[in-house]
Motif scaffolding. Structure first.
Motif, PDB file in Angstrom:
ATOM      1  N   LYS A  44     -24.682  -2.701  25.800  1.00 18.48           N
ATOM      2  CA  LYS A  44     -24.988  -1.411  25.179  1.00 18.48           C
ATOM      3  C   LYS A  44     -25.735  -0.504  26.161  1.00 18.48           C
ATOM      4  N   MET A  64     -20.832  -9.470  18.837  1.00 15.66           N
ATOM      5  CA  MET A  64     -22.031 -10.169  19.287  1.00 15.66           C
ATOM      6  C   MET A  64     -21.686 -11.660  19.302  1.00 15.66           C
ATOM      7  N   HIS A  70     -17.200  -3.800  24.947  1.00 16.14           N
ATOM      8  CA  HIS A  70     -18.090  -2.636  24.933  1.00 16.14           C
ATOM      9  C   HIS A  70     -17.955  -1.750  26.165  1.00 16.14           C
ATOM     10  N   SER A  92     -24.087 -11.403  12.101  1.00 16.39           N
ATOM     11  CA  SER A  92     -24.572 -11.739  13.440  1.00 16.39           C
ATOM     12  C   SER A  92     -26.078 -11.938  13.492  1.00 16.39           C
ATOM     13  N   ALA A 152     -18.297  -9.606  25.296  1.00 16.19           N
ATOM     14  CA  ALA A 152     -19.058  -8.389  24.992  1.00 16.19           C
ATOM     15  C   ALA A 152     -18.831  -7.336  26.067  1.00 16.19           C
ATOM     16  N   TYR A 211     -25.216  -8.403  24.008  1.00 16.58           N
ATOM     17  CA  TYR A 211     -25.026  -7.155  23.262  1.00 16.58           C
ATOM     18  C   TYR A 211     -25.907  -6.051  23.843  1.00 16.58           C
ATOM     19  N   GLY A 257     -26.003 -14.149  22.582  1.00 17.15           N
ATOM     20  CA  GLY A 257     -25.188 -13.053  22.095  1.00 17.15           C
ATOM     21  C   GLY A 257     -25.986 -11.772  21.966  1.00 17.15           C
ATOM     22  N   GLY A 258     -27.243 -11.886  21.520  1.00 17.13           N
ATOM     23  CA  GLY A 258     -28.088 -10.708  21.399  1.00 17.13           C
ATOM     24  C   GLY A 258     -28.361 -10.069  22.741  1.00 17.13           C
TER      25      GLY A 258
END
Length: 323
Positions: free
Chosen positions: A211, A131, A149, A248, A145, A207, A203-204
């Motif tokens: 995802k 993150m 991911h 994080s 990311a 992420y 970053g959130g």
């Protein structure tokens, strides 16, 4: 006793009851115990396995008899994780391999090494996660990311296809599992700007977006690999108390601390997907607490065929794999 379906669904809709240790405790009463030795003779690779959910996943797999390879960026931390596993399971076969999943060149190198030394691989768990506090690009020019991911796992899965195919049998498919996040429900599939070059970077948000991409990618890979006897699933662990969460999201960790799951509870479904017969009878499913879950709560949120095709094209073009 298994929870009634409506009660189980309500726990997730309310988020806190379903994602916390409360949901885990309520559901586990209805679960069957995985058979001891159910993974004997099977080799499973786990990325991001030096700590947190990855280490807990490896621990669960080893307890069922699997030979496990810890795929890590930092060999020293990987060796520490292996020592901890051996202390708990002295007879276990645990290997350590270095690979930075965000680096496509390193993924190719590692996959070639695996193909050279392994006759067959039976399972792969994509657990490595980041993150980033600010937008960062890899040496190959991809947002971190996204590379960690999505692109790296796509490439690793396709490059390991021969050994995963060799590990499959008519009664026991090889299994690929993506460790996603419930945070993906907050994001749509970013087809216009997958590298997050526009807007204010978070970053959130990066992420959650990646995802979401993992869940769709698992569905696409499930179709791609079905003829080889390889099943592909995604899952989310709920809210687990891991070092990554603490570092994080310190505010979230501070507020929810008493409700967070242990790392073993968070990893339970990833282990179950590698071992349970039920998980071998389907593919392309999103799971939480050993049950299939919807990938969207509203029908209008579903990805269009064009968006799904755009994600596949992104992965193919970025990695240089054949479509």
């Amino acid at each position: 006793m298994q929870l009634p379906r409506l009660v189980d669904a309500a726990l997730d809709r309310l988020v806190v009851p379903g994602y916390s240790r409360l949901g885990y405790a309520a559901r586990r009463a209805g679960w069957n115990t995985l058979r001891a030795g159910s993974l004997e003779g099977r080799t499973v690779l786990v990325t991001g396995a030096s700590g947190g959910l990855g280490a807990a996943t490896a621990r669960g797999l080893v307890a069922l008899g699997a030979r496990v390879e810890l795929v890590v960026r930092d060999r020293a931390r990987g060796e520490q994780a292996r020592a901890a596993l051996h202390a708990e399971h002295p007879g276990a076969t645990v290997d350590v391999a270095e690979c930075d999943v965000s680096s496509l060149a390193d993924v190719r190198r590692y996959a070639a090494e695996v193909r050279d030394r392994e006759a067959a691989v039976h399972g792969l768990v994509h657990n490595a996660g980041v993150m980033p506090p600010e937008r960062t690009e890899t040496a190959e020019g991809h947002e971190l990311a996204l590379a960690t991911h999505v692109l790296g796992p796509f490439l690793l899965t396709r490059e390991l296809r021969p050994v995963l195919r060799a590990g499959a049998s008519p009664t026991s498919p090889s299994r690929v599992v993506f460790v996603s996040s419930g945070g993906m429900y907050t994001a749509s599939l970013p087809t216009d700007d997958p590298e997050f070059r526009s807007g204010t970077y978070s970053g959130g948000a990066a992420y959650a977006r990646t995802k979401r991409m993992q869940v769709v990618l698992a569905e696409l890979l499930a179709d791609d690999l079905a003829s080889d006897g390889i099943v592909v699933h995604s899952m989310h662990p709920g809210w687990a108390d891991t070092p990554g969460v603490a570092s994080s999201m310190p505010g979230f960790h501070r507020v929810t601390g008493p409700l967070l799951r242990t790392d073993a509870q968070g990893a339970d479904t990833a282990v179950w997907l590698q071992a349970a017969p039920e998980a071998g009878h389907s593919t392309g499913v999103f799971w939480h607490d050993r049950a299939p879950r919807p990938t969207h709560y509203l029908p209008r949120g579903a990805e269009t065929p064009q968006a799904r095709a755009a994600l596949w094209t992104l992965c193919v073009d970025a990695t240089g794999e054949d479509a």
